[in-house]
Design an enzyme around this catalytic site. Structure first.
Site, PDB file in Angstrom:
ATOM      1  N   ASP A 303     -41.826 -15.890  24.064  1.00 36.62           N
ATOM      2  CA  ASP A 303     -42.770 -15.633  25.154  1.00 36.62           C
ATOM      3  C   ASP A 303     -43.045 -16.874  26.001  1.00 36.62           C
ATOM      4  OD1 ASP A 303     -42.926 -13.004  24.379  1.00 36.62           O
ATOM      5  OD2 ASP A 303     -44.759 -13.268  23.211  1.00 36.62           O
ATOM      6  N   LYS A 330     -37.863  -7.740  28.601  1.00 34.80           N
ATOM      7  CA  LYS A 330     -39.322  -7.937  28.483  1.00 34.80           C
ATOM      8  C   LYS A 330     -40.022  -7.150  29.595  1.00 34.80           C
ATOM      9  CE  LYS A 330     -39.279 -10.393  24.821  1.00 34.80           C
ATOM     10  NZ  LYS A 330     -39.838  -9.803  23.597  1.00 34.80           N
ATOM     11  N   ARG A 378     -46.822 -12.893  32.261  1.00 35.74           N
ATOM     12  CA  ARG A 378     -46.390 -14.267  31.956  1.00 35.74           C
ATOM     13  C   ARG A 378     -45.703 -14.924  33.156  1.00 35.74           C
ATOM     14  NH1 ARG A 378     -47.973 -14.337  26.796  1.00 35.74           N
ATOM     15  NH2 ARG A 378     -47.428 -12.568  25.495  1.00 35.74           N
TER      16      ARG A 378
HETATM   17  C1  S3P Z   1     -44.434  -9.438  19.814  1.00 42.03           C
HETATM   18  C2  S3P Z   1     -43.103  -9.657  19.596  1.00 42.03           C
HETATM   19  C3  S3P Z   1     -42.191 -10.150  20.636  1.00 42.03           C
HETATM   20  C4  S3P Z   1     -42.965 -10.781  21.795  1.00 42.03           C
HETATM   21  C5  S3P Z   1     -44.115  -9.916  22.242  1.00 42.03           C
HETATM   22  C6  S3P Z   1     -45.095  -9.722  21.102  1.00 42.03           C
HETATM   23  C7  S3P Z   1     -45.255  -8.915  18.706  1.00 42.03           C
HETATM   24  O1  S3P Z   1     -41.435  -9.066  21.140  1.00 42.03           O
HETATM   25  O2  S3P Z   1     -42.098 -11.034  22.880  1.00 42.03           O
HETATM   26  O3  S3P Z   1     -44.794 -10.515  23.337  1.00 42.03           O
HETATM   27  O4  S3P Z   1     -46.500  -8.978  18.780  1.00 42.03           O
HETATM   28  O5  S3P Z   1     -44.655  -8.442  17.730  1.00 42.03           O
HETATM   29  P1  S3P Z   1     -40.047  -8.579  20.467  1.00 42.03           P
HETATM   30  O6  S3P Z   1     -40.345  -8.053  19.120  1.00 42.03           O
HETATM   31  O7  S3P Z   1     -39.537  -7.506  21.390  1.00 42.03           O
HETATM   32  O8  S3P Z   1     -39.187  -9.797  20.438  1.00 42.03           O
END
Ligand code: S3P
Length: 420
Positions: A303, A330, A378
């Site tokens: 992130d 994303k 973001r």
């Molecule tokens: C998150 C996992 C990540 C991250 C998201 C929050 C979470 O995503 O990018 O902002 O809270 O499990 P991904 O599991 O798709 O990588």
């Protein structure tokens, strides 16, 4: 609601800041509280749009939840106490909530439909459907996306080798595994954030991660017990101010109460390699060196990659980021939106299928068109930080996107920014 904002340049950032609660932990605290017996109280909860989508969805699943500012009280219903919602659950922009609830609802004895906003409706859901189906779940997608209908079934404990490094998918599998008929094993591609594992243990679940940090075993049908939790400050929110203080001369910012779970703080390792000796989150301006970021470290900085790109755009050489194709799925295609936005400032950045090449040696210029969030929180916050470094004010379009994870972002920024 904020729309277009004028961001004033800053001659420095000064002061202390306690950032709002962690988004990932707030989602998980709500869900685990809902399926525990008894009362759960969350302190320092993040009352941002994404977490409120989870809160409302759980209320519609029959869980009494009360929120007063950042304190949330959940009357847990236990693992088998949820009820069928009257209407489709609107998950808004919240990818985390959608993936986690899919895993939970896959084992509940009723049918639920999940819908979301335009961005969420374009994000891939097959990654969660496929491994859940191997556990016996019935999840129907619309061409791989939302709307999604989950028909609850008896789930079978299984061994899943994950195809993507995703904490959301892992957490969906853990929530499904809690309801299965026998123990489950999940093998991650790369270790990802482990908030679900840690919190589940605190609620009385039995979950173990092997020393390889990738193999997780979940015992089914635990009697989870509600508890009181204080949610740490969100490292991802703090990272915007770490970046601002690093790239604006005459800055000294102290960030307090920040969650420092090592599965989240890859950004600090990268910043350290660029020359800023961060030990505590006590951050000052620094001239940065270029950095090379590769696949294995991506999950712990996923992130914060927009901020790594921004830092690289101020470093005295060529930086590369590889192995980050996940950025394309994303809230926006972040490889595309980062390149579009940083180029408005004259930054020499080129996209790769899975990352960027950034030459930070060229001076920036004043943009000739407004900066934009593209509806992505973001990206909006990254460009607001970038604009502090310009010689004159810059416009930021669709600035209200910050409400997804950090509603008080502009207030906090104004408090720390010293005018030019
Ligand atoms: C998150 C996992 C990540 C991250 C998201 C929050 C979470 O995503 O990018 O902002 O809270 O499990 P991904 O599991 O798709 O990588």
């Amino acid at each position: 609601m904020i729309k277009k904002l004028s961001i004033q340049p800053a001659s420095g950032l000064q002061g202390d800041l306690s950032v709002p609660g962690d988004k990932s932990v707030s989602h998980r605290g709500l869900i685990l509280g809902a399926i525990s017996q008894g009362t759960t109280i969350l302190h320092h909860f993040l009352p941002a749009a994404d977490c409120l989508s989870t809160l409302t969805a759980l209320q519609k699943l029959g869980v009494p939840i009360k929120r007063v500012d950042t304190t949330v009280t959940i009357s847990g219903r236990g693992l088998h106490g949820l009820t069928q919602p009257q209407q489709p659950l609107d998950m808004g922009n919240a990818g985390t909530a959608t993936r986690l609830l899919t895993g939970l609802l896959a084992g509940q004895p009723f049918e639920t439909t999940l819908v979301g906003d335009t961005s969420l409706s374009q994000r891939p859901m097959e990654r969660v459907r496929q491994p859940l189906q191997a556990m016996g779940a019935q999840v129907q997608l619309t061409a791989g996306h939302l709307p999604m209908t989950i028909t609850g079934r008896t789930l079978h404990g299984s061994c899943t080798e994950m195809q993507v490094a995703s904490a959301q998918v892992k957490s969906a599998l853990i929530l499904a595994a809690l309801q299965a008929d026998q123990a489950s094993t999940i093998i991650e591609k790369l270790p990802t954030r482990d908030h679900t594992e840690r919190l589940l243990q605190q609620f009385g679940g039995q979950i173990e991660t092997a020393p390889d940090q990738r193999t997780i075993t979940v015992q089914p049908q635990p009697a989870l017990v509600g508890r009181s939790l204080t949610i740490p400050g969100d490292f991802s929110s703090a990272a915007f101010f770490v970046t601002a203080a690093t790239i604006i001369p005459n800055s000294h910012v102290r960030l307090t109460n920040v969650g420092l779970n090592p599965t989240r703080t890859g950004f600090l390792n990268i910043l350290r390699r660029m020359g800023e000796p961060v030990g505590t989150l006590d951050v000052r301006f620094a001239q940065l060196h270029p950095v090379q970021v590769t696949a294995t470290e991506i999950p712990a900085v996923i992130d914060e990659l927009p901020l790594v790109a921004l830092l690289a755009a101020t470093a005295n050489g060529i930086s590369t980021i590889n192995g980050a194709a996940e950025l394309r799925v994303k809230e926006t295609d972040r490889i595309a939106t980062i390149v579009t936005e940083l180029r408005k400032l004259g930054v020499q950045i080129t996209s790769q299928p899975d990352g960027f090449v950034i030459d930070g040696r060229k001076s920036w210029r004043q943009p000739t068109e407004p900066l934009a969030s593209h509806g992505d929180h973001r990206i909006g916050m990254m460009m607001a930080i970038a604009a502090l470094r310009l010689a004159a004010p810059a416009e930021l379009e669709s600035a209200e996107a910050v409400n997804i994870s950090y509603p008080t972002f502009f207030e906090d920024l104004a408090r720390l920014s010293q005018g030019v």
